[in-house]
Structures are given as C-alpha cells and as structure tokens.
Scaffold this active site. Structure first.
Site, PDB file in Angstrom:
ATOM      1  N   PRO A 178       0.800  -1.226   0.000  1.00  0.00           N
ATOM      2  CG  PRO A 178       0.050  -0.906   2.200  1.00  0.00           C
ATOM      3  CD  PRO A 178       0.786  -1.875   1.312  1.00  0.00           C
ATOM      4  CB  CYS A 179       3.146   2.674  -2.522  1.00  0.00           C
ATOM      5  SG  CYS A 179       2.113   2.727  -3.984  1.00  0.00           S
ATOM      6  CE1 TYR A 180      -4.184   3.628   1.040  1.00  0.00           C
ATOM      7  CE2 TYR A 180      -3.468   1.891  -0.451  1.00  0.00           C
ATOM      8  CZ  TYR A 180      -4.199   2.301   0.634  1.00  0.00           C
ATOM      9  OH  TYR A 180      -4.960   1.399   1.339  1.00  0.00           O
TER      10      TYR A 180
END
Length: 101
Positions: free
Chosen positions: A52-54
């Site tokens: 989940p890079c966001y």
C-alpha cells in the site's frame, strides 16, 4: 534481499487507517538515508494491491503530487477509503502516523 524488498516489507506492515513517512520507512528498512530510495521503490511498486504505497507521505504529511498510480487525487481517495482524513492535500501526522510496531 534487495533494498527495494526491504522497503516493500516495511510498507506492507503499515496498517489500514495509518500512514508513514518516507524517512520512517527508510529507517525501518535499515538506513535512515534511504528516504529518496523509498520514493523510487514505491514509484516502481510491482504489487500496488499488496504493497500500500499510497500510505507513505512526506515528512509534512503531504500527498505525492506525482503519485505513480493515478496522481494525488487517487492517493487521497485511497487514504479516505482507509478512514484517513485528507485536507488540502495533507494528512494530520499527529493523528494518523503509524508507530512502526
């Protein structure tokens, strides 16, 4: 294990409803000087659904204007879906910062 693998391992641990900073991810991945490398790794994220890079923001809690998977508005939508308030392109780190444990 590559540097990117170490970074992805840390980012996978950021729980829903929390965010981390590039510097925090760098430190937890093994080197506090890797903040820029964290950005490179997340930009080339091979598994956006699993990593989940966001949830990774800058030290001021600001969204990435060039978020690799659709821009800042998509990043804001993903964060809001996690229950995180986004106001004027920023997240309140005092409220949402992950403790890294």
């Amino acid at each position: 294990m590559t540097v990117f693998d170490k970074i992805y391992e840390v980012v996978r641990k950021i729980p829903r409803g929390k965010v981390a900073t590039y510097g925090q991810v760098a430190m937890l991945a093994g080197n506090s000087r890797w903040a820029r490398v964290v950005g490179y790794a997340l930009h080339s994220n091979p598994d956006p659904d699993g990593i989940p890079c966001y949830r990774v923001l800058n030290r001021l809690g600001e969204l990435a204007p060039a978020f690799a998977f659709g821009g800042a508005e998509v990043q804001a939508e993903l964060l809001r879906a996690d229950g995180i308030e986004v106001t004027d392109g920023r997240v309140d780190l005092e409220k949402y910062l992950w403790d890294g444990l």
